[in-house]
Design a protein around this motif. Structure first.
Motif, PDB file in Angstrom:
ATOM      1  N   LEU A 101     -20.521  30.439  63.506  1.00  0.00           N
ATOM      2  CA  LEU A 101     -21.402  29.269  62.881  1.00  0.00           C
ATOM      3  C   LEU A 101     -22.264  28.669  63.821  1.00  0.00           C
ATOM      4  CD1 LEU A 101     -20.963  27.920  60.009  1.00  0.00           C
ATOM      5  CD2 LEU A 101     -19.961  26.257  61.007  1.00  0.00           C
ATOM      6  N   ALA A 102     -21.861  28.692  64.978  1.00  0.00           N
ATOM      7  CA  ALA A 102     -22.834  28.242  66.045  1.00  0.00           C
ATOM      8  C   ALA A 102     -24.186  29.237  66.073  1.00  0.00           C
ATOM      9  CB  ALA A 102     -22.249  27.888  67.297  1.00  0.00           C
ATOM     10  N   VAL A 103     -23.501  30.491  66.115  1.00  0.00           N
ATOM     11  CA  VAL A 103     -24.733  31.683  66.740  1.00  0.00           C
ATOM     12  C   VAL A 103     -25.682  31.686  65.307  1.00  0.00           C
ATOM     13  CG1 VAL A 103     -24.715  33.871  67.064  1.00  0.00           C
ATOM     14  CG2 VAL A 103     -22.955  32.871  68.149  1.00  0.00           C
ATOM     15  N   PHE A 108     -30.706  31.000  62.983  1.00  0.00           N
ATOM     16  CA  PHE A 108     -31.809  30.377  61.916  1.00  0.00           C
ATOM     17  C   PHE A 108     -32.274  29.085  62.279  1.00  0.00           C
ATOM     18  CE2 PHE A 108     -28.838  33.795  60.070  1.00  0.00           C
ATOM     19  CZ  PHE A 108     -29.880  34.494  59.521  1.00  0.00           C
ATOM     20  N   TYR A 109     -32.290  28.612  63.400  1.00  0.00           N
ATOM     21  CA  TYR A 109     -32.820  27.414  63.650  1.00  0.00           C
ATOM     22  C   TYR A 109     -33.935  27.241  62.954  1.00  0.00           C
ATOM     23  CZ  TYR A 109     -34.058  23.290  66.796  1.00  0.00           C
ATOM     24  OH  TYR A 109     -34.023  22.240  67.362  1.00  0.00           O
ATOM     25  N   ILE A 153     -19.386  20.475  67.911  1.00  0.00           N
ATOM     26  CA  ILE A 153     -18.096  20.440  66.922  1.00  0.00           C
ATOM     27  C   ILE A 153     -16.958  20.066  68.017  1.00  0.00           C
ATOM     28  CG2 ILE A 153     -16.486  21.687  65.577  1.00  0.00           C
ATOM     29  CD1 ILE A 153     -18.912  23.823  65.066  1.00  0.00           C
ATOM     30  N   GLU A 154     -16.205  18.925  67.778  1.00  0.00           N
ATOM     31  CA  GLU A 154     -15.408  18.368  68.519  1.00  0.00           C
ATOM     32  C   GLU A 154     -14.077  18.642  68.174  1.00  0.00           C
ATOM     33  OE1 GLU A 154     -16.947  14.295  70.514  1.00  0.00           O
ATOM     34  OE2 GLU A 154     -16.166  14.172  68.573  1.00  0.00           O
ATOM     35  N   ASP A 155     -13.639  19.063  67.028  1.00  0.00           N
ATOM     36  CA  ASP A 155     -12.563  19.624  66.762  1.00  0.00           C
ATOM     37  C   ASP A 155     -12.504  20.461  65.418  1.00  0.00           C
ATOM     38  OD1 ASP A 155     -11.600  16.256  66.037  1.00  0.00           O
ATOM     39  OD2 ASP A 155     -12.135  17.599  64.556  1.00  0.00           O
TER      40      ASP A 155
END
Lengths: 158, 196
Positions: A101-103, A108-109, A153-155
């Motif tokens: 998801l982060a990638v 798509f920033y 994302i912390e958890d």
């Protein structure tokens, strides 16, 4: 006492619901009525017969019953291990998903920022596992000035 | 205080200790109730091995549900609710595909002809009268599951009506009506084998 009343009292007697007086009256009737006496004997026998049948069905299981504590402890241990395994799995399964998801967010920033055109090399993705069920995933925009965390994302619940 | 608690640690104290992580305390609860639980399970599922599994599974489930126990209520009625449901589930799954045979190994010596008003009161006496044993077994197996549970809880475990009602989540009236029906069916099977 007639037979109809006696039959009702026979059932009540089996349920332990007769008064002493009722019981005495019933006994008088049973002494002179073989049909009701047979009914009374059969009703009164249901409990002991059921217990006898249960006793037969339970025969030979004494040793296994003695070991019930051990069986239960082993079962509890198994359930605990199964839960631990699935918890461990749940902990690790979400991390690749979060990274993906982060990638994709990185790729798509959104345009329209003051750093366009977008260039992936200016971003860092940091994944940090922590001891509990949680891990931290951070998307860091290194930028030209100071680094800037743009998504974290912390958890697994975030 | 239940009968079993007399002279020992109360159930509530054992439960609190078990919830706090003392597995030994839970082991004490198992020892305290396993015999009663087994008798009830045998009565409902009709097979010793299956009953052992039911008792084991019930205790394991109980262990993981202990935090839900409401202190002040009876542990054994709470536990029995789980046990009876577990036993009924087990019985449904088996779907009575294989009838439990009446144990002939109990037959010993010559069976003397029964007295018309005399009924077996012990496993030994019942085992000597195979026909009656078979008939009684068929009658028990043919009872609807909750009727069987009621008569087993009453006659095998000796539970009071209100306790049975709590275990089965029904009214005392329902308990008594189910008991009446079940007792009637068992009585018929007994009488039919005594020429009644």
């Amino acid at each position: 006492m007639d037979c109809r009343t006696a039959l009702g009292k026979i059932v009540a007697k089996a349920d332990g619901l007769l008064t002493r007086q009722d019981e005495a009256e019933l006994a008088d009737h049973l002494a002179g009525c073989p049909a009701c006496a047979a009914e009374d004997a059969a009703i009164a026998a249901t409990g002991p017969a059921l217990r006898a049948l249960t006793g037969i069905r339970a025969m030979g299981k004494g040793a296994a019953l003695d070991a019930m504590g051990t069986r239960v402890r082993a079962g509890i241990g198994e359930v605990r291990e199964t839960r631990r395994r699935s918890s461990r799995l749940a902990r690790w399964v979400w991390i690749p998903a979060a990274v993906a998801l982060a990638v994709s967010a990185l790729l798509f920033y959104p345009a329209g920022t003051d750093r366009s055109p977008f260039h992936p090399s200016s971003f860092d993705v940091a994944v940090e596992d922590v001891e509990s069920d949680a891990a931290t995933v951070a998307l860091v925009d290194k930028g030209e000035d100071l680094p800037r965390v743009i998504w974290i994302i912390e958890d697994a619940k975030t | 205080m239940s009968e079993r608690e007399k002279g020992g640690v109360p159930d509530d104290a054992l439960i609190r200790a078990a919830v706090a992580g003392d597995d030994g305390a839970f082991g004490e609860l198992v020892e305290r109730y396993k015999g009663r639980a087994f008798a009830v399970a045998v009565g409902i599922v009709g097979d010793g091995d299956a009953a052992l599994d039911v008792v084991q599974d019930s205790f394991i489930k109980t262990y993981y549900k202990l935090k839900e126990f409401r202190f002040g209520s009876n542990f054994y009625t709470w536990f029995y609710r789980l046990l009876v449901n577990q036993a009924i589930d087990r019985w449904r799954k088996s779907a009575r595909s294989a009838e439990v045979p009446f144990d002939e190994s109990w037959l010993s010596g010559d069976a003397s002809p029964p007295d018309s008003f005399s009924y077996p009161r012990t496993p030994e006496e019942l085992a000597r009268d195979r026909e009656l044993g078979d008939a009684l077994q068929r009658a028990v197996d043919a009872l609807p599951e909750y009727h069987r549970a009621v008569i087993v809880l009453r006659e095998v475990d000796g539970m009071a009506y209100d306790e049975i009602a709590k275990v089965l989540g029904c009214s005392v009236g329902t308990v008594m009506s189910r008991l009446h029906y079940a007792r009637g069916k068992l009585k018929e099977s007994l009488k039919s084998h005594r020429g009644g």
